[in-house]
Design a protein around this motif. Structure first.
Motif, PDB file in Angstrom:
ATOM      1  N   GLN A  46       0.853  -1.187   0.000  1.00 33.88           N
ATOM      2  CA  GLN A  46       0.000   0.000   0.000  1.00 33.88           C
ATOM      3  C   GLN A  46       0.892   1.242   0.000  1.00 33.88           C
ATOM      4  O   GLN A  46       1.854   1.314   0.772  1.00 33.88           O
ATOM      5  N   LEU A  47       0.564   2.192  -0.860  1.00 36.43           N
ATOM      6  CA  LEU A  47       1.403   3.372  -1.048  1.00 36.43           C
ATOM      7  C   LEU A  47       0.563   4.635  -0.895  1.00 36.43           C
ATOM      8  O   LEU A  47      -0.535   4.718  -1.449  1.00 36.43           O
ATOM      9  N   VAL A  48       1.094   5.600  -0.167  1.00 33.29           N
ATOM     10  CA  VAL A  48       0.390   6.868   0.046  1.00 33.29           C
ATOM     11  C   VAL A  48       1.365   8.017  -0.188  1.00 33.29           C
ATOM     12  O   VAL A  48       2.371   8.140   0.514  1.00 33.29           O
ATOM     13  N   GLU A  49       1.045   8.850  -1.174  1.00 30.06           N
ATOM     14  CA  GLU A  49       1.883   9.994  -1.504  1.00 30.06           C
ATOM     15  C   GLU A  49       1.450  11.241  -0.722  1.00 30.06           C
ATOM     16  O   GLU A  49       0.288  11.371  -0.338  1.00 30.06           O
ATOM     17  N   SER A  50       2.397  12.142  -0.554  1.00 30.73           N
ATOM     18  CA  SER A  50       2.114  13.445   0.051  1.00 30.73           C
ATOM     19  C   SER A  50       3.162  14.438  -0.439  1.00 30.73           C
ATOM     20  O   SER A  50       4.173  14.038  -1.026  1.00 30.73           O
ATOM     21  N   GLY A  51       2.880  15.724  -0.221  1.00 33.60           N
ATOM     22  CA  GLY A  51       3.863  16.750  -0.530  1.00 33.60           C
ATOM     23  C   GLY A  51       3.591  17.558  -1.776  1.00 33.60           C
ATOM     24  O   GLY A  51       4.344  18.487  -2.083  1.00 33.60           O
ATOM     25  N   GLY A  52       2.537  17.222  -2.518  1.00 35.77           N
ATOM     26  CA  GLY A  52       2.222  18.009  -3.699  1.00 35.77           C
ATOM     27  C   GLY A  52       1.680  19.372  -3.321  1.00 35.77           C
ATOM     28  O   GLY A  52       1.436  19.674  -2.149  1.00 35.77           O
ATOM     29  N   GLY A  53       1.496  20.217  -4.329  1.00 35.62           N
ATOM     30  CA  GLY A  53       0.958  21.552  -4.080  1.00 35.62           C
ATOM     31  C   GLY A  53       1.162  22.469  -5.254  1.00 35.62           C
ATOM     32  O   GLY A  53       1.507  22.036  -6.355  1.00 35.62           O
ATOM     33  N   LEU A  54       0.947  23.761  -4.993  1.00 38.96           N
ATOM     34  CA  LEU A  54       1.107  24.804  -6.000  1.00 38.96           C
ATOM     35  C   LEU A  54       2.409  25.542  -5.733  1.00 38.96           C
ATOM     36  O   LEU A  54       2.672  25.976  -4.603  1.00 38.96           O
ATOM     37  N   VAL A  55       3.223  25.689  -6.768  1.00 39.80           N
ATOM     38  CA  VAL A  55       4.513  26.358  -6.620  1.00 39.80           C
ATOM     39  C   VAL A  55       4.785  27.179  -7.880  1.00 39.80           C
ATOM     40  O   VAL A  55       4.306  26.829  -8.971  1.00 39.80           O
ATOM     41  N   GLN A  56       5.508  28.260  -7.726  1.00 41.52           N
ATOM     42  CA  GLN A  56       5.879  29.074  -8.883  1.00 41.52           C
ATOM     43  C   GLN A  56       7.027  28.418  -9.644  1.00 41.52           C
ATOM     44  O   GLN A  56       7.821  27.659  -9.068  1.00 41.52           O
TER      45      GLN A  56
END
Length: 124
Positions: A3-13
């Protein structure tokens, strides 16, 4: 099963940085070569980076070489993608995935287990 869970994405310039993390559970994480793949709107899912079980060897798609770094910590059951000098064309949903192909794979079809994905948006 992994089982894999990603995190850390977002909006960046554009020019900015993000660090994606992927937490694994289930079967022994260190048994699996790992990869990061992405899918932009209207495009097919593409390989971004891969790392062997020990972390000794890595592979990258040409467009991210010198900007992205994949790493893993088998003691923490985690894999990471450090993304620097981000460009608008890096905008996509990023997926963490595990494969049973050794030593690793650059083909999306070889990955057996996938996370739910995390959105990365780079504004110009």
């Amino acid at each position: 099963q992994v089982q894999l869970v990603e995190s850390g994405g977002g909006l960046v310039q554009a020019g900015g940085s993000l660090r994606l993390s992927c937490a694994a559970s289930g079967r022994t994480f260190s048994n699996y070569p790992m990869g990061w793949l992405r899918q932009a709107p209207g495009k097919e899912r593409e390989f971004v980076a891969a790392i062997t079980r020990s972390g000794t060897n890595t592979h990258y798609i040409d467009s991210v070489k010198g900007r992205f770094t994949i790493s893993r910590d088998n003691a923490k059951n985690a894999v990471y993608l450090q993304m620097n000098s981000l460009k608008p064309e890096d905008t996509a949903v990023y997926y963490c995935a595990a494969t049973t192909k050794f030593p690793s794979s650059v083909y999306a079809g070889d990955y057996n287990y996938w996370g739910q994905g995390t959105q990365v948006t780079v504004s110009s």
